[in-house]
Design an enzyme around this catalytic site. Structure first.
Site, PDB file in Angstrom:
ATOM      1  N   HIS A 128     -51.823 -11.378  91.261  1.00  0.00           N
ATOM      2  CA  HIS A 128     -50.502 -11.004  91.760  1.00  0.00           C
ATOM      3  C   HIS A 128     -49.737 -10.202  90.713  1.00  0.00           C
ATOM      4  O   HIS A 128     -49.952 -10.381  89.518  1.00  0.00           O
ATOM      5  CB  HIS A 128     -49.641 -12.249  92.059  1.00  0.00           C
ATOM      6  CG  HIS A 128     -50.266 -13.227  92.993  1.00  0.00           C
ATOM      7  ND1 HIS A 128     -50.583 -14.513  92.618  1.00  0.00           N
ATOM      8  CD2 HIS A 128     -50.617 -13.125  94.294  1.00  0.00           C
ATOM      9  CE1 HIS A 128     -51.095 -15.170  93.645  1.00  0.00           C
ATOM     10  NE2 HIS A 128     -51.139 -14.342  94.683  1.00  0.00           N
TER      11      HIS A 128
ATOM     12  N   HIS B 187     -46.230 -10.178  89.046  1.00  0.00           N
ATOM     13  CA  HIS B 187     -45.137 -11.128  88.861  1.00  0.00           C
ATOM     14  C   HIS B 187     -43.867 -10.405  88.426  1.00  0.00           C
ATOM     15  O   HIS B 187     -43.919  -9.299  87.903  1.00  0.00           O
ATOM     16  CB  HIS B 187     -45.547 -12.208  87.853  1.00  0.00           C
ATOM     17  CG  HIS B 187     -46.439 -13.251  88.451  1.00  0.00           C
ATOM     18  ND1 HIS B 187     -46.063 -14.562  88.579  1.00  0.00           N
ATOM     19  CD2 HIS B 187     -47.683 -13.167  88.986  1.00  0.00           C
ATOM     20  CE1 HIS B 187     -47.043 -15.261  89.148  1.00  0.00           C
ATOM     21  NE2 HIS B 187     -48.046 -14.416  89.414  1.00  0.00           N
TER      22      HIS B 187
ATOM     23  N   HIS C 254     -43.629 -14.303  91.909  1.00  0.00           N
ATOM     24  CA  HIS C 254     -44.217 -13.048  92.380  1.00  0.00           C
ATOM     25  C   HIS C 254     -43.151 -11.967  92.525  1.00  0.00           C
ATOM     26  O   HIS C 254     -41.995 -12.252  92.859  1.00  0.00           O
ATOM     27  CB  HIS C 254     -44.905 -13.243  93.727  1.00  0.00           C
ATOM     28  CG  HIS C 254     -46.083 -14.156  93.654  1.00  0.00           C
ATOM     29  ND1 HIS C 254     -46.800 -14.515  94.756  1.00  0.00           N
ATOM     30  CD2 HIS C 254     -46.684 -14.770  92.607  1.00  0.00           C
ATOM     31  CE1 HIS C 254     -47.781 -15.316  94.396  1.00  0.00           C
ATOM     32  NE2 HIS C 254     -47.723 -15.490  93.096  1.00  0.00           N
TER      33      HIS C 254
ATOM     34  N   HIS D 166     -44.298 -15.908 100.873  1.00  0.00           N
ATOM     35  CA  HIS D 166     -45.593 -15.604 100.271  1.00  0.00           C
ATOM     36  C   HIS D 166     -46.703 -15.452 101.312  1.00  0.00           C
ATOM     37  O   HIS D 166     -46.712 -16.137 102.324  1.00  0.00           O
ATOM     38  CB  HIS D 166     -46.017 -16.700  99.291  1.00  0.00           C
ATOM     39  CG  HIS D 166     -47.412 -16.503  98.804  1.00  0.00           C
ATOM     40  ND1 HIS D 166     -47.734 -15.569  97.855  1.00  0.00           N
ATOM     41  CD2 HIS D 166     -48.578 -17.067  99.179  1.00  0.00           C
ATOM     42  CE1 HIS D 166     -49.042 -15.582  97.665  1.00  0.00           C
ATOM     43  NE2 HIS D 166     -49.573 -16.488  98.452  1.00  0.00           N
TER      44      HIS D 166
ATOM     45  N   HIS E 245     -44.641 -11.019  99.830  1.00  0.00           N
ATOM     46  CA  HIS E 245     -44.131 -10.454  98.583  1.00  0.00           C
ATOM     47  C   HIS E 245     -44.825  -9.119  98.320  1.00  0.00           C
ATOM     48  O   HIS E 245     -46.018  -8.971  98.618  1.00  0.00           O
ATOM     49  CB  HIS E 245     -44.453 -11.366  97.401  1.00  0.00           C
ATOM     50  CG  HIS E 245     -43.959 -12.765  97.525  1.00  0.00           C
ATOM     51  ND1 HIS E 245     -44.602 -13.825  96.929  1.00  0.00           N
ATOM     52  CD2 HIS E 245     -42.877 -13.287  98.149  1.00  0.00           C
ATOM     53  CE1 HIS E 245     -43.948 -14.940  97.174  1.00  0.00           C
ATOM     54  NE2 HIS E 245     -42.899 -14.643  97.925  1.00  0.00           N
TER      55      HIS E 245
ATOM     56  N   ASP F 154     -47.979  -9.705  96.293  1.00  0.00           N
ATOM     57  CA  ASP F 154     -49.121 -10.426  96.866  1.00  0.00           C
ATOM     58  C   ASP F 154     -50.281  -9.468  97.110  1.00  0.00           C
ATOM     59  O   ASP F 154     -50.078  -8.346  97.577  1.00  0.00           O
ATOM     60  CB  ASP F 154     -48.748 -11.078  98.205  1.00  0.00           C
ATOM     61  CG  ASP F 154     -47.770 -12.225  98.067  1.00  0.00           C
ATOM     62  OD1 ASP F 154     -47.572 -12.718  96.933  1.00  0.00           O
ATOM     63  OD2 ASP F 154     -47.211 -12.646  99.093  1.00  0.00           O
TER      64      ASP F 154
ATOM     65  N   HIS G 237     -54.893 -15.949  88.539  1.00  0.00           N
ATOM     66  CA  HIS G 237     -54.765 -17.404  88.680  1.00  0.00           C
ATOM     67  C   HIS G 237     -56.128 -18.090  88.635  1.00  0.00           C
ATOM     68  O   HIS G 237     -57.158 -17.468  88.870  1.00  0.00           O
ATOM     69  CB  HIS G 237     -54.065 -17.738  90.001  1.00  0.00           C
ATOM     70  CG  HIS G 237     -52.624 -17.342  90.026  1.00  0.00           C
ATOM     71  ND1 HIS G 237     -51.605 -18.217  89.745  1.00  0.00           N
ATOM     72  CD2 HIS G 237     -52.034 -16.145  90.282  1.00  0.00           C
ATOM     73  CE1 HIS G 237     -50.440 -17.594  89.844  1.00  0.00           C
ATOM     74  NE2 HIS G 237     -50.681 -16.329  90.161  1.00  0.00           N
TER      75      HIS G 237
ATOM     76  N   ARG H  26     -52.164 -20.206  85.791  1.00  0.00           N
ATOM     77  CA  ARG H  26     -52.291 -18.790  85.415  1.00  0.00           C
ATOM     78  C   ARG H  26     -53.253 -18.701  84.238  1.00  0.00           C
ATOM     79  O   ARG H  26     -53.001 -19.299  83.192  1.00  0.00           O
ATOM     80  CB  ARG H  26     -50.915 -18.237  85.065  1.00  0.00           C
ATOM     81  CG  ARG H  26     -49.940 -18.387  86.233  1.00  0.00           C
ATOM     82  CD  ARG H  26     -48.505 -18.126  85.842  1.00  0.00           C
ATOM     83  NE  ARG H  26     -47.622 -18.414  86.969  1.00  0.00           N
ATOM     84  CZ  ARG H  26     -46.355 -18.036  87.035  1.00  0.00           C
ATOM     85  NH1 ARG H  26     -45.802 -17.362  86.041  1.00  0.00           N
ATOM     86  NH2 ARG H  26     -45.634 -18.337  88.093  1.00  0.00           N
TER      87      ARG H  26
END
Length: 186
Positions: free
Chosen positions: A81, A83, A99, A107, A116, A119, A161, A178
């Site tokens: 993602h 962020h 995000h 999400h 998002h 995403d 992630h 993460r």
């Protein structure tokens, strides 16, 4: 009408008929540089500070094209993602915030109410710890510092992630911790 002559590889002249201004085609105009392509990058680091790969971002029409090469990551499927904050403090990278979500959506790419901007689909890392990923981030920009820019005040980061994104659970798709992070820079 103007005609332009161009020397071809065979030594013959090719004639091209041009309508409009009396200047040669853009490729033939000397002294003019093409418009600069806006790009950015992120150098990914693991939670242990090891090199985890790199990402390149290229501005396209109304979106940003992302290309990622990772290494030294655990094999399997991983969420990736953009962020909202340009900080990657190990070991948990929580300083990268949530995000990137300038439109205030929920999400998940499968969320019927929208998702998002940060995403993306999951990426796969092979048994050797390497993988590649490409995706077009719709609604993002590398231009300026506005709310849709990856360079808005505070910047942004790219985060990998520990697990896969389920594509629907708010706020982060149950993707786990993460494991790699890189600040997006020009």
């Amino acid at each position: 009408m103007k005609y332009w002559a161009q020397l071809t590889g065979t030594g013959l002249f090719a004639l091209t008929m041009a309508c409009g201004p009396s200047t040669p085609p853009a490729a033939e105009t000397q002294g003019e540089a093409p418009a600069a392509v806006q790009t950015a990058r992120a150098e990914l680091k693991s939670s242990k500070g090891e090199d985890a790969g790199r990402a390149t971002f290229t501005q396209t029409n109304g979106s940003v094209r992302l290309s990622v090469e990772v290494k030294n990551l655990p094999p399997g499927t991983h969420a990736i993602h953009v962020h909202e904050t340009g900080q990657c403090d190990a070991p948990d990278f929580k300083t990268a915030g949530g995000h990137f979500n300038p439109a205030g959506k929920q999400h998940g790419l499968e969320n019927p109410q929208g998702h998002h901007v940060g995403d993306m689909p999951n990426m796969t890392v092979g048994q050797d710890g390497t993988g590649t990923f490409e995706y077009t981030i719709e609604g993002a920009s590398l231009a300026g510092t506005g709310e849709n820019s990856l360079f808005h005040q505070g910047g942004t980061a790219l985060v990998v992630h520990a697990g896969p994104d389920d594509m629907k659970t708010d706020p982060a798709g149950n993707a786990g911790g993460r494991i790699a992070c890189g600040v997006i820079t020009r």
